[in-house]
Each structure stands twice: as structure tokens, then as C-alpha cells.
Design a protein around this motif. Structure first.
Motif, PDB file in Angstrom:
ATOM      1  N   TYR A 132     -17.910  -3.091  -3.282  1.00 15.18           N
ATOM      2  CA  TYR A 132     -16.513  -2.662  -3.345  1.00 15.18           C
ATOM      3  C   TYR A 132     -16.407  -1.165  -3.032  1.00 15.18           C
ATOM      4  CZ  TYR A 132     -14.484  -6.949  -5.310  1.00 15.18           C
ATOM      5  OH  TYR A 132     -14.006  -8.229  -5.488  1.00 15.18           O
ATOM      6  N   ASP A 133     -15.381  -0.808  -2.256  1.00 12.38           N
ATOM      7  CA  ASP A 133     -15.179   0.604  -1.893  1.00 12.38           C
ATOM      8  C   ASP A 133     -13.690   0.845  -1.635  1.00 12.38           C
ATOM      9  OD1 ASP A 133     -15.628   3.217  -1.081  1.00 12.38           O
ATOM     10  OD2 ASP A 133     -16.166   2.647   0.972  1.00 12.38           O
ATOM     11  N   PRO A 134     -12.826   0.549  -2.652  1.00 15.87           N
ATOM     12  CA  PRO A 134     -11.381   0.637  -2.410  1.00 15.87           C
ATOM     13  C   PRO A 134     -10.950   2.073  -2.180  1.00 15.87           C
ATOM     14  CG  PRO A 134     -11.822   0.362  -4.740  1.00 15.87           C
ATOM     15  CD  PRO A 134     -13.147   0.234  -4.053  1.00 15.87           C
ATOM     16  N   ARG A 135      -9.912   2.246  -1.331  1.00 16.53           N
ATOM     17  CA  ARG A 135      -9.554   3.613  -0.938  1.00 16.53           C
ATOM     18  C   ARG A 135      -8.072   3.925  -1.099  1.00 16.53           C
ATOM     19  NH1 ARG A 135     -12.842   5.306   3.721  1.00 16.53           N
ATOM     20  NH2 ARG A 135     -10.859   5.411   4.790  1.00 16.53           N
ATOM     21  N   SER A 136      -7.263   2.936  -1.477  1.00 16.82           N
ATOM     22  CA  SER A 136      -5.844   3.233  -1.768  1.00 16.82           C
ATOM     23  C   SER A 136      -5.607   2.870  -3.230  1.00 16.82           C
ATOM     24  CB  SER A 136      -4.922   2.383  -0.879  1.00 16.82           C
ATOM     25  OG  SER A 136      -4.924   1.037  -1.323  1.00 16.82           O
ATOM     26  N   PRO A 137      -4.553   3.427  -3.843  1.00 13.12           N
ATOM     27  CA  PRO A 137      -4.267   3.017  -5.230  1.00 13.12           C
ATOM     28  C   PRO A 137      -4.072   1.497  -5.336  1.00 13.12           C
ATOM     29  CG  PRO A 137      -3.070   5.013  -4.690  1.00 13.12           C
ATOM     30  CD  PRO A 137      -3.701   4.536  -3.400  1.00 13.12           C
TER      31      PRO A 137
ATOM     32  N   ASP B 124       0.890   9.197  10.307  1.00 13.66           N
ATOM     33  CA  ASP B 124      -0.022   8.177   9.799  1.00 13.66           C
ATOM     34  C   ASP B 124       0.082   8.038   8.277  1.00 13.66           C
ATOM     35  OD1 ASP B 124      -1.879   6.199  10.003  1.00 13.66           O
ATOM     36  OD2 ASP B 124      -3.491   7.459  10.791  1.00 13.66           O
ATOM     37  N   ARG B 125      -0.288   6.856   7.782  1.00 11.28           N
ATOM     38  CA  ARG B 125      -0.379   6.621   6.333  1.00 11.28           C
ATOM     39  C   ARG B 125      -1.545   7.446   5.784  1.00 11.28           C
ATOM     40  NH1 ARG B 125      -1.421   0.440   4.865  1.00 11.28           N
ATOM     41  NH2 ARG B 125       0.842   0.297   4.784  1.00 11.28           N
ATOM     42  N   ALA B 126      -1.379   8.029   4.600  1.00 11.38           N
ATOM     43  CA  ALA B 126      -2.474   8.790   3.976  1.00 11.38           C
ATOM     44  C   ALA B 126      -3.639   7.851   3.667  1.00 11.38           C
ATOM     45  CB  ALA B 126      -1.971   9.441   2.691  1.00 11.38           C
ATOM     46  N   GLY B 127      -4.841   8.261   4.043  1.00  9.18           N
ATOM     47  CA  GLY B 127      -6.041   7.461   3.737  1.00  9.18           C
ATOM     48  C   GLY B 127      -6.054   6.113   4.433  1.00  9.18           C
ATOM     49  N   HIS B 128      -5.388   5.990   5.566  1.00 11.91           N
ATOM     50  CA  HIS B 128      -5.187   4.707   6.262  1.00 11.91           C
ATOM     51  C   HIS B 128      -6.519   4.035   6.617  1.00 11.91           C
ATOM     52  CE1 HIS B 128      -2.447   2.706   9.528  1.00 11.91           C
ATOM     53  NE2 HIS B 128      -3.052   1.821   8.748  1.00 11.91           N
ATOM     54  N   ASP B 129      -6.801   2.882   6.023  1.00 14.12           N
ATOM     55  CA  ASP B 129      -8.045   2.152   6.331  1.00 14.12           C
ATOM     56  C   ASP B 129      -8.051   1.747   7.795  1.00 14.12           C
ATOM     57  OD1 ASP B 129      -8.940   2.313   3.711  1.00 14.12           O
ATOM     58  OD2 ASP B 129      -8.183   0.322   3.144  1.00 14.12           O
ATOM     59  N   LEU B 130      -9.198   2.008   8.474  1.00 19.31           N
ATOM     60  CA  LEU B 130      -9.242   1.756   9.910  1.00 19.31           C
ATOM     61  C   LEU B 130      -9.261   0.269  10.253  1.00 19.31           C
ATOM     62  CD1 LEU B 130      -9.520   2.847  12.817  1.00 19.31           C
ATOM     63  CD2 LEU B 130     -12.005   2.616  12.536  1.00 19.31           C
TER      64      LEU B 130
ATOM     65  N   VAL C 157       0.828  -1.218   0.000  1.00 13.98           N
ATOM     66  CA  VAL C 157       0.000   0.000   0.000  1.00 13.98           C
ATOM     67  C   VAL C 157       0.862   1.269   0.000  1.00 13.98           C
ATOM     68  CG1 VAL C 157      -1.717   1.312   1.323  1.00 13.98           C
ATOM     69  CG2 VAL C 157      -1.926  -1.173   1.142  1.00 13.98           C
ATOM     70  N   ASP C 158       1.908   1.308   0.829  1.00 16.30           N
ATOM     71  CA  ASP C 158       2.729   2.528   0.903  1.00 16.30           C
ATOM     72  C   ASP C 158       3.386   2.845  -0.440  1.00 16.30           C
ATOM     73  OD1 ASP C 158       2.145   3.041   3.598  1.00 16.30           O
ATOM     74  OD2 ASP C 158       3.678   1.630   4.261  1.00 16.30           O
ATOM     75  N   ARG C 159       3.845   1.800  -1.134  1.00 19.93           N
ATOM     76  CA  ARG C 159       4.433   2.033  -2.472  1.00 19.93           C
ATOM     77  C   ARG C 159       3.374   2.528  -3.443  1.00 19.93           C
ATOM     78  NH1 ARG C 159       9.621  -0.750  -3.776  1.00 19.93           N
ATOM     79  NH2 ARG C 159      10.267  -1.772  -1.864  1.00 19.93           N
ATOM     80  N   SER C 160       2.130   2.078  -3.267  1.00 19.55           N
ATOM     81  CA  SER C 160       1.063   2.522  -4.192  1.00 19.55           C
ATOM     82  C   SER C 160       0.741   3.991  -3.973  1.00 19.55           C
ATOM     83  CB  SER C 160      -0.198   1.669  -4.030  1.00 19.55           C
ATOM     84  OG  SER C 160      -1.020   2.090  -2.963  1.00 19.55           O
ATOM     85  N   ILE C 161       1.003   4.476  -2.763  1.00 18.94           N
ATOM     86  CA  ILE C 161       0.744   5.889  -2.476  1.00 18.94           C
ATOM     87  C   ILE C 161       1.832   6.752  -3.121  1.00 18.94           C
ATOM     88  CG2 ILE C 161       0.598   7.602  -0.601  1.00 18.94           C
ATOM     89  CD1 ILE C 161      -0.635   5.267   1.120  1.00 18.94           C
ATOM     90  N   SER C 162       3.076   6.271  -3.063  1.00 22.38           N
ATOM     91  CA  SER C 162       4.144   7.085  -3.658  1.00 22.38           C
ATOM     92  C   SER C 162       4.267   6.878  -5.162  1.00 22.38           C
ATOM     93  CB  SER C 162       5.479   6.835  -2.955  1.00 22.38           C
ATOM     94  OG  SER C 162       5.741   5.467  -2.922  1.00 22.38           O
ATOM     95  N   GLY C 163       3.792   5.752  -5.693  1.00 21.27           N
ATOM     96  CA  GLY C 163       3.908   5.516  -7.144  1.00 21.27           C
ATOM     97  C   GLY C 163       2.791   4.633  -7.663  1.00 21.27           C
ATOM     98  N   PRO C 164       1.610   5.212  -7.902  1.00 23.10           N
ATOM     99  CA  PRO C 164       0.451   4.379  -8.290  1.00 23.10           C
ATOM    100  C   PRO C 164       0.561   3.699  -9.658  1.00 23.10           C
ATOM    101  CG  PRO C 164      -0.204   6.694  -7.926  1.00 23.10           C
ATOM    102  CD  PRO C 164       1.264   6.631  -7.738  1.00 23.10           C
ATOM    103  N   MET C 165       1.344   4.266 -10.592  1.00 22.70           N
ATOM    104  CA  MET C 165       1.294   3.756 -11.969  1.00 22.70           C
ATOM    105  C   MET C 165       1.736   2.295 -12.084  1.00 22.70           C
ATOM    106  SD  MET C 165       0.143   4.365 -14.837  1.00 22.70           S
ATOM    107  CE  MET C 165      -0.078   6.076 -15.260  1.00 22.70           C
TER     108      MET C 165
END
Ligand code: NAD
Ligand code: TYD
Length: 350
Positions: A150-155, A286-292, A88-96
Motif C-alpha cells: 500500500y502507498d496511498p497518496r491522497s487523503p 493539475d490536481r495536487a498530488g495527481h496519481d499518474l 479525491v478532489d473533495r478529500s483534498i479540500s476537506g480531508p476530515m
């Protein structure tokens, strides 16, 4: 002999699935198709690399021509698709990279299977391995069911959700025989030390700070990786086409409680005074958009297909720590990057 392409077999979960299938099904030829990204480590499979029913193919699922070539070379009856960008953290810094591998890569595999099988679906199977993160984030109560929207919230989770939709679309539109499972967080041997549990084990061992995001109140439902591999085996062999199964450990922990338990186990195993490792806990941004919270209801898998997890967390976590302590060399080679030379030595310099 049936041929199965397992994608992402050099990764954490994929290596356990490959080992299980190579050892338990001598009548299957297992083709491990993997691009060997930073997360792919063939050293995970040293014990089966010379088995007569195992072969490795170095290929990238985003490369359409390469995938078609592997499919026409082996003519597989089945695919178990695990290859993905997974952090997840890598998807936040580089979604492509996540869009490319998780979405486009999955479509390349679907197309290759559809082309090869060409409407002869009998005895064929495309198994897509996915995550509970596609369902989004829970509040303090409730569970994810197969029917949860479905309700995904990270890249990362958005790219996995997208791939799940495409797999289902190929079932409904073309009749491709697919099955999907969505699993909760895995832990166990060979877990890349960028993820919470192996990262914490490594840092505790080296007396380094353990970074806990936010207040450590986020909840994850942890499952031992071999229990996930066992569930994949059951779904692969018994799950009807078009079905989805949730896989989970019914084992919810806040991150902070989990890290405290890990510190306690490690103090004991390393002969440290009780409370020593807990002092390393450091709360960080905290991680951006961190799922609870994630929590899976796997009643469908248990009642329809008879799967049960074999280990409790209280058994699986110390077992995992023991594995890391006994496999210091694996961890050293992963953290130093040396594992990336293994492919060259093993496969190209012979
Ligand atoms: P991982 O990151 O450890 O391994 C991924 C593997 O895929 C690596 O071997 C890597 O080299 C390979 N790969 C990546 N990009 C590729 C590409 N373009 N072409 C070919 N190979 C490529 O991942 P993991 O934790 O073992 O997860 C495996 C699968 O299970 C993923 O689909 C993930 O979404 C899913 N999943 C993981 C968890 C978990 O807790 N780790 C939970 C549920 C579902
Ligand atoms: P992770 O292992 O990255 O899995 P996922 O994000 O897919 O659930 O993280 C598990 C939990 O631990 C998640 O809530 C984020 C948190 N976390 C930390 O607190 N510190 C860390 O250094 C990492 C990597 C994760």
C-alpha cells in the motif's frame, strides 16, 4: 431468509449492487443503509423501492448508536460495505469527512458486526469494498497485484487504505469473517456528475468547457459499473474469508484520449459536425498530488472465481452516453439539487 446490510446503497456503485441483489436473490432481505449525503440519491433505486425483499434505513455510519440500533433491529448475517466519501478532489479540500466516514464509520460497522455475531462466525460475512487507489501511483509500466504494498497518496486513498487495514486487523485479531476487493475506476449510469466521465458528458451536452487536469496524460483503468457489481456478487458468494481480490477492466486510457473518444461519440449522437465537441477541451491547473497511472491485474479473480467483464469500453461508453441522454431528468435533478427532496417525499410524507 438471509439479511444483508448494504451500506452506501443510494450511491453510484451501491445502487447497482442493491438492484442486482434485490432482483437476483429473492431469498435475501436487502437493507440499504445510507446517510444520503450529497452523493446519495434514492431516485437511483426507484425501480426496486417497493420490492418485498428491500428496505431502506436512513443512518450515518459515523453514528455508533444508530449503527448498533440498525444491527440489532435486522440481525444481518452479512454486510456489504460501500458507504464512503469517494471523491479525491473533495478529500483534498476537506480531508476530515473522509477520516470520519471511511475510517471511523468502517470501525463502527466492524464493531457492530463483531458484537452481533459474537464469535458465531458460521454463515457470516463482512465484505469491504475498496479501491485500487490504495496501491498508490504506477509509472508507465507494471500493474497493481493483491500483493502490491500500500502507498496511498491522497487523503481519499489514505482513508480507504486505513479502512482496509482495519478490516484485515479484525480478521486476524478477532477472526471476523471478512473479504475485501479493490476495484479500478467505474463508469456507467447514475454516476454523480462531479467525476470525470459524467461531468464531461454533462458539459459537452451543454456546450460548456471540459476541464482536463494538467496535460491529460494521467491514466485510469475503466470498468463498467455493472461488471463491478457482478464481481462483488462473485466475491461475496465464493471468496474465502480473509482474501483480497483486485477487480479491473484491463482498459487503460489517458484522460485526454478518453475525452476525445467521448467527444466523438457525443458529436455523433447529438448530430453535431465531427470535431465540434473537442473544441470544448480546456486544460486546467493539475490536481495536487495527481496519481499518474492506475492499472489492475485481476488474474486472481478471473482464475479463482471465474469472473470476466462483460462489456468492452467501446460498448460501455456509448451505452453510458445513451443512458445520460435518455435520463436528462435524472441529471437535471442531480445538478439542481432537487434529488435531495426525494427522500422526504417518498419516505417521510407518506
Ligand atoms: P458514491 O460517492 O457515489 O456513494 C457513496 C454513498 O455512501 C452515498 O450514497 C452516500 O450517501 C453514502 N454515504 C457517505 N457517507 C456516509 C455515511 N457517513 N454514512 C452512511 N452512508 C454514507 O460512491 P461510489 O463511487 O458508489 O463508491 C462506493 C464504494 O466503492 C466506495 O467505498 C468507494 O471507495 C469504492 N470504489 C469506488 C470506485 C469508483 O470508481 N467510483 C472504484 C473503486 C472502489
Ligand atoms: P475522477 O473521476 O475524479 O476519479 P479518480 O480521481 O478517483 O481517478 O478523475 C478521473 C481522472 O480524470 C483523474 O486523473 C482526474 C481527472 N479529472 C480531470 O482531468 N478533470 C476533471 O474535471 C475531473 C473531475 C477529473
Amino acid at each position: 431468509m438471509k439479511t444483508i446490510i448494504i451500506t452506501g446503497g443510494a450511491g453510484f456503485i451501491g445502487s447497482h449492487v442493491v438492484r442486482r441483489f434485490v432482483n437476483n436473490y429473492p431469498n435475501y432481505r436487502i437493507v440499504n443503509l445510507d446517510a444520503l449525503t450529497y452523493a446519495g440519491n434514492l431516485e437511483n433505486l426507484k425501480d426496486v423501492e417497493n420490492a418485498s425483499n428491500y428496505v431502506f434505513e436512513h443512518a450515518d455510519i459515523t453514528d455508533e448508536a444508530a449503527i448498533e440500533a440498525v444491527f440489532s433491529k435486522y440481525k444481518p448475517e452479512a454486510v456489504i460495505h460501500l458507504a464512503a466519501e469517494s471523491h479525491v478532489d473533495r478529500s483534498i479540500s476537506g480531508p476530515m469527512a473522509f477520516v470520519k466516514t471511511n475510517i471511523i464509520g468502517t470501525v463502527n460497522l466492524l464493531n457492530a458486526a463483531r458484537k452481533l455475531w459474537d464469535g458465531n462466525w458460521e454463515g457470516k460475512r463482512f465484505y469491504h469494498v475498496s479501491t485500487d487507489e490504495v496501491y498508490g501511483s504506477l509509472g508507465e509500466e507494471g500493474f497493481f497485484y493483491e500483493s502490491t504494498a500500500y502507498d496511498p497518496r491522497s487523503p481519499y486513498s489514505a482513508s480507504k487504505a486505513s479502512s482496509d487495514h482495519l478490516v484485515r486487523a479484525y480478521f486476524h485479531t478477532y477472526g471476523l469473517p471478512v473479504v475485501i476487493s479493490n476495484c479500478s475506476n467505474n463508469y456507467g449510469p447514475n454516476h454523480f456528475p462531479e467525476k470525470l466521465i459524467p461531468l464531461a458528458i454533462h458539459r459537452i451536452q451543454n456546450n460548456q468547457e471540459i476541464p482536463v487536469y494538467g496535460k491529460g496524460e494521467n491514466v485510469r483503468d475503466w470498468l463498467y459499473v455493472e461488471d463491478h457489481a457482478a464481481a462483488i456478487d462473485v466475491v461475496f458468494h465464493k471468496g474465502p474469508n480473509g482474501e483480497t481480490y483486485n477487480i479491473g477492466g484491463n482498459n487503460e486510457w489517458t484522460n485526454i484520449d478518453l475525452i476525445r473518444l467521448l467527444c466523438k461519440i457525443m458529436d455523433e449522437k447529438l448530430g453535431r459536425e465531427v470535431g465540434t465537441s473537442e473544441k470544448l477541451i480546456t486544460f486546467v491547473k493539475d490536481r495536487a498530488g495527481h496519481d499518474l497511472r492506475y492499472a489492475i491485474d485481476s488474474t486472481k479473480l478471473k482464475t479463482e472465481l471465474g469472473w470476466q467483464p462483460s462489456l468492452t469500453f467501446e460498448e460501455g461508453l456509448p451505452k453510458t452516453v445513451d443512458w445520460y441522454l435518455a435520463n436528462q431528468e435524472w441529471l437535471d435533478r442531480v445538478t439542481s439539487g432537487q434529488y435531495q427532496n426525494y427522500f422526504k417525499q417518498q419516505y417521510q410524507e407518506r
